[in-house]
Design a protein around this motif. Structure first.
Motif, PDB file in Angstrom:
ATOM      1  N   SER A 283     -20.941  -5.456  -7.422  1.00  0.00           N
ATOM      2  CA  SER A 283     -21.596  -5.095  -8.682  1.00  0.00           C
ATOM      3  C   SER A 283     -22.756  -4.135  -8.420  1.00  0.00           C
ATOM      4  CB  SER A 283     -22.116  -6.349  -9.391  1.00  0.00           C
ATOM      5  OG  SER A 283     -23.147  -6.966  -8.628  1.00  0.00           O
ATOM      6  N   PHE A 284     -23.229  -3.550  -9.520  1.00  0.00           N
ATOM      7  CA  PHE A 284     -24.424  -2.704  -9.497  1.00  0.00           C
ATOM      8  C   PHE A 284     -25.464  -3.278 -10.447  1.00  0.00           C
ATOM      9  CE2 PHE A 284     -21.138   0.291  -8.148  1.00  0.00           C
ATOM     10  CZ  PHE A 284     -21.754   0.912  -7.075  1.00  0.00           C
ATOM     11  N   HIS A 285     -26.713  -2.924 -10.218  1.00  0.00           N
ATOM     12  CA  HIS A 285     -27.797  -3.277 -11.127  1.00  0.00           C
ATOM     13  C   HIS A 285     -27.935  -2.160 -12.156  1.00  0.00           C
ATOM     14  CE1 HIS A 285     -31.884  -4.083 -12.580  1.00  0.00           C
ATOM     15  NE2 HIS A 285     -31.649  -5.335 -12.219  1.00  0.00           N
ATOM     16  N   PRO A 286     -28.265  -2.468 -13.402  1.00  0.00           N
ATOM     17  CA  PRO A 286     -28.408  -1.417 -14.418  1.00  0.00           C
ATOM     18  C   PRO A 286     -29.368  -0.298 -14.032  1.00  0.00           C
ATOM     19  CG  PRO A 286     -28.396  -3.560 -15.465  1.00  0.00           C
ATOM     20  CD  PRO A 286     -28.425  -3.819 -13.975  1.00  0.00           C
ATOM     21  N   SER A 287     -30.409  -0.605 -13.275  1.00  0.00           N
ATOM     22  CA  SER A 287     -31.370   0.430 -12.884  1.00  0.00           C
ATOM     23  C   SER A 287     -30.750   1.476 -11.962  1.00  0.00           C
ATOM     24  CB  SER A 287     -32.595  -0.200 -12.206  1.00  0.00           C
ATOM     25  OG  SER A 287     -32.215  -0.873 -11.016  1.00  0.00           O
ATOM     26  N   ASP A 288     -29.585   1.155 -11.362  1.00  0.00           N
ATOM     27  CA  ASP A 288     -28.901   2.109 -10.498  1.00  0.00           C
ATOM     28  C   ASP A 288     -27.966   3.040 -11.268  1.00  0.00           C
ATOM     29  OD1 ASP A 288     -29.977   1.058  -8.112  1.00  0.00           O
ATOM     30  OD2 ASP A 288     -28.463  -0.523  -8.060  1.00  0.00           O
ATOM     31  N   VAL A 289     -27.674   2.711 -12.514  1.00  0.00           N
ATOM     32  CA  VAL A 289     -26.606   3.408 -13.240  1.00  0.00           C
ATOM     33  C   VAL A 289     -27.147   4.597 -14.019  1.00  0.00           C
ATOM     34  CG1 VAL A 289     -24.827   3.153 -15.008  1.00  0.00           C
ATOM     35  CG2 VAL A 289     -25.251   1.291 -13.380  1.00  0.00           C
ATOM     36  N   VAL A 290     -26.504   5.739 -13.830  1.00  0.00           N
ATOM     37  CA  VAL A 290     -26.835   6.961 -14.563  1.00  0.00           C
ATOM     38  C   VAL A 290     -25.999   7.060 -15.838  1.00  0.00           C
ATOM     39  CG1 VAL A 290     -26.809   9.481 -14.428  1.00  0.00           C
ATOM     40  CG2 VAL A 290     -27.514   8.139 -12.433  1.00  0.00           C
ATOM     41  N   LEU A 291     -24.730   6.664 -15.738  1.00  0.00           N
ATOM     42  CA  LEU A 291     -23.797   6.766 -16.861  1.00  0.00           C
ATOM     43  C   LEU A 291     -22.791   5.627 -16.774  1.00  0.00           C
ATOM     44  CD1 LEU A 291     -22.262   8.327 -19.190  1.00  0.00           C
ATOM     45  CD2 LEU A 291     -21.093   9.578 -17.360  1.00  0.00           C
TER      46      LEU A 291
ATOM     47  N   ALA B 130     -30.311  -3.061 -21.314  1.00  0.00           N
ATOM     48  CA  ALA B 130     -30.524  -3.189 -19.871  1.00  0.00           C
ATOM     49  C   ALA B 130     -31.114  -1.929 -19.248  1.00  0.00           C
ATOM     50  CB  ALA B 130     -29.206  -3.530 -19.178  1.00  0.00           C
ATOM     51  N   GLY B 131     -31.115  -0.813 -20.004  1.00  0.00           N
ATOM     52  CA  GLY B 131     -31.763   0.404 -19.509  1.00  0.00           C
ATOM     53  C   GLY B 131     -30.835   1.492 -19.008  1.00  0.00           C
ATOM     54  N   VAL B 132     -29.523   1.359 -19.219  1.00  0.00           N
ATOM     55  CA  VAL B 132     -28.586   2.412 -18.788  1.00  0.00           C
ATOM     56  C   VAL B 132     -28.807   3.632 -19.681  1.00  0.00           C
ATOM     57  CG1 VAL B 132     -26.165   3.042 -18.540  1.00  0.00           C
ATOM     58  CG2 VAL B 132     -26.924   0.721 -17.957  1.00  0.00           C
ATOM     59  N   PRO B 133     -29.185   4.784 -19.116  1.00  0.00           N
ATOM     60  CA  PRO B 133     -29.628   5.904 -19.949  1.00  0.00           C
ATOM     61  C   PRO B 133     -28.532   6.625 -20.721  1.00  0.00           C
ATOM     62  CG  PRO B 133     -29.691   6.510 -17.628  1.00  0.00           C
ATOM     63  CD  PRO B 133     -29.395   5.046 -17.673  1.00  0.00           C
ATOM     64  N   HIS B 134     -27.293   6.617 -20.206  1.00  0.00           N
ATOM     65  CA  HIS B 134     -26.213   7.351 -20.877  1.00  0.00           C
ATOM     66  C   HIS B 134     -24.962   6.485 -20.943  1.00  0.00           C
ATOM     67  CE1 HIS B 134     -28.342  11.235 -20.893  1.00  0.00           C
ATOM     68  NE2 HIS B 134     -28.830  10.819 -19.746  1.00  0.00           N
ATOM     69  N   PHE B 135     -24.278   6.586 -22.079  1.00  0.00           N
ATOM     70  CA  PHE B 135     -23.061   5.823 -22.310  1.00  0.00           C
ATOM     71  C   PHE B 135     -22.026   6.711 -22.982  1.00  0.00           C
ATOM     72  CE2 PHE B 135     -20.577   3.252 -25.424  1.00  0.00           C
ATOM     73  CZ  PHE B 135     -19.849   2.497 -24.519  1.00  0.00           C
TER      74      PHE B 135
ATOM     75  N   ASP C 210     -16.021  -2.773 -26.743  1.00  0.00           N
ATOM     76  CA  ASP C 210     -16.413  -1.434 -26.302  1.00  0.00           C
ATOM     77  C   ASP C 210     -17.208  -0.672 -27.353  1.00  0.00           C
ATOM     78  OD1 ASP C 210     -15.128  -1.933 -23.932  1.00  0.00           O
ATOM     79  OD2 ASP C 210     -13.324  -0.802 -24.417  1.00  0.00           O
ATOM     80  N   ARG C 211     -16.971  -0.968 -28.627  1.00  0.00           N
ATOM     81  CA  ARG C 211     -17.689  -0.267 -29.696  1.00  0.00           C
ATOM     82  C   ARG C 211     -19.008  -0.937 -30.068  1.00  0.00           C
ATOM     83  NH1 ARG C 211     -13.153   1.261 -34.323  1.00  0.00           N
ATOM     84  NH2 ARG C 211     -12.157   3.009 -33.233  1.00  0.00           N
ATOM     85  N   GLU C 212     -19.042  -2.272 -30.022  1.00  0.00           N
ATOM     86  CA  GLU C 212     -20.168  -2.984 -30.606  1.00  0.00           C
ATOM     87  C   GLU C 212     -20.971  -3.836 -29.623  1.00  0.00           C
ATOM     88  OE1 GLU C 212     -18.670  -5.236 -33.904  1.00  0.00           O
ATOM     89  OE2 GLU C 212     -17.424  -3.585 -34.618  1.00  0.00           O
ATOM     90  N   ILE C 213     -20.304  -4.492 -28.689  1.00  0.00           N
ATOM     91  CA  ILE C 213     -20.999  -5.462 -27.845  1.00  0.00           C
ATOM     92  C   ILE C 213     -21.555  -4.828 -26.576  1.00  0.00           C
ATOM     93  CG2 ILE C 213     -20.741  -7.606 -26.534  1.00  0.00           C
ATOM     94  CD1 ILE C 213     -18.580  -8.433 -28.595  1.00  0.00           C
ATOM     95  N   LYS C 214     -20.703  -4.180 -25.812  1.00  0.00           N
ATOM     96  CA  LYS C 214     -21.142  -3.635 -24.527  1.00  0.00           C
ATOM     97  C   LYS C 214     -22.210  -2.545 -24.668  1.00  0.00           C
ATOM     98  CE  LYS C 214     -17.076  -4.632 -21.699  1.00  0.00           C
ATOM     99  NZ  LYS C 214     -16.075  -4.015 -20.808  1.00  0.00           N
ATOM    100  N   PRO C 215     -22.070  -1.594 -25.611  1.00  0.00           N
ATOM    101  CA  PRO C 215     -23.130  -0.582 -25.713  1.00  0.00           C
ATOM    102  C   PRO C 215     -24.515  -1.170 -25.960  1.00  0.00           C
ATOM    103  CG  PRO C 215     -21.205   0.091 -26.962  1.00  0.00           C
ATOM    104  CD  PRO C 215     -20.963  -1.330 -26.537  1.00  0.00           C
ATOM    105  N   VAL C 216     -24.581  -2.220 -26.759  1.00  0.00           N
ATOM    106  CA  VAL C 216     -25.875  -2.869 -27.019  1.00  0.00           C
ATOM    107  C   VAL C 216     -26.441  -3.437 -25.724  1.00  0.00           C
ATOM    108  CG1 VAL C 216     -27.007  -4.781 -28.201  1.00  0.00           C
ATOM    109  CG2 VAL C 216     -25.355  -3.356 -29.432  1.00  0.00           C
ATOM    110  N   LYS C 217     -25.592  -4.095 -24.951  1.00  0.00           N
ATOM    111  CA  LYS C 217     -26.060  -4.701 -23.707  1.00  0.00           C
ATOM    112  C   LYS C 217     -26.470  -3.635 -22.691  1.00  0.00           C
ATOM    113  CE  LYS C 217     -23.495  -8.973 -24.398  1.00  0.00           C
ATOM    114  NZ  LYS C 217     -24.706  -9.724 -24.774  1.00  0.00           N
ATOM    115  N   TYR C 218     -25.701  -2.562 -22.583  1.00  0.00           N
ATOM    116  CA  TYR C 218     -26.050  -1.494 -21.643  1.00  0.00           C
ATOM    117  C   TYR C 218     -27.380  -0.840 -22.030  1.00  0.00           C
ATOM    118  CZ  TYR C 218     -21.102  -1.795 -20.260  1.00  0.00           C
ATOM    119  OH  TYR C 218     -19.867  -2.218 -19.835  1.00  0.00           O
ATOM    120  N   ALA C 219     -27.562  -0.585 -23.316  1.00  0.00           N
ATOM    121  CA  ALA C 219     -28.806   0.057 -23.768  1.00  0.00           C
ATOM    122  C   ALA C 219     -30.013  -0.844 -23.536  1.00  0.00           C
ATOM    123  CB  ALA C 219     -28.698   0.424 -25.249  1.00  0.00           C
TER     124      ALA C 219
END
Length: 203
Positions: free
Chosen positions: A109-117, A141-146, A130-139
């Motif tokens: 696995s990776f930590h969100p702070s490591d992820v660019v996209l 957590a600090g993932v800058p681009h989705f 993919d439309r509603e749940i994961k984008p909220v969690k990624y945002a």
């Protein structure tokens, strides 16, 4: 024919029973014989349906092209989990991460702070996630681009998002048919029609 790997359990296979508080991110590495690409969403195990040809081809295409276009310190990698928090460990279809986030061949696995996209290629069974749940969690957590990738007439349509650090949510920056041209997280000009082309090779 499905592009998915077969994973057949014996009739006597004891399906894992969740603890009262739900599973944790670390459990994904400890539970035996989980089906491939099992995710953890809000403490619940989520099992993947068989991949479609579009899904498999699009992931392969994006890994090739993102790796070719990324700066030298970044790489694209498919189907690695993202350790969002104790109760959430989703598996984006593609991640772009720094080379120095590599902790060795047994990394899972990776930590969100490591992820660019982070990229999700939408399937019928994953539409809401993919439309509603994961984008909220990624945002959050600090993932800058989705990117969310959907199929139209056999080709990918890419919805690009950038995180607003003030609201910790994503804002839509574009909907890309046939050609994807962006300058963030790095400069890219991608012919999306090549995703369905046999023998495609990245630059």
């Amino acid at each position: 024919m499905s592009a998915a790997r077969e994973h057949v359990q014996d009739e006597q296979y004891p399906w894992p029973r969740p603890p009262a508080e739900g599973w944790t991110a670390d459990d994904l590495d400890r539970l035996p014989d989980l089906p491939p690409h099992t995710e953890l969403i809000d403490g619940n195990l989520v099992f993947m349906s068989p991949q479609t040809r579009f899904h498999a081809r699009t992931i392969h295409f994006l890994v090739q092209v993102l790796t070719a276009l990324a700066p030298e310190h970044l790489e694209a990698i498919a189907e690695m989990t993202l350790n969002v928090d104790r109760r959430n460990r989703p598996e984006p279809d593609v991640l772009v991460v720094p080379l120095d986030a590599d902790t060795g061949p047994r990394q899972t696995s990776f930590h969100p702070s490591d992820v660019v996209l982070a990229v999700e290629v939408v399937s019928e069974d994953s539409l809401e996630r993919d439309r509603e749940i994961k984008p909220v969690k990624y945002a959050q957590a600090g993932v800058p681009h989705f990117w969310r990738v959907e199929e139209s007439e056999g080709l990918p349509v890419v919805y690009t998002y950038e995180r607003d650090p003030a609201t910790r949510t994503y804002g839509l920056t574009g909907i890309h048919h046939k050609q994807l041209v962006v300058d963030r997280p790095f400069a890219m000009d991608i012919d999306l029609t090549a995703a369905g082309r046999r023998g495609f090779r990245a630059l």
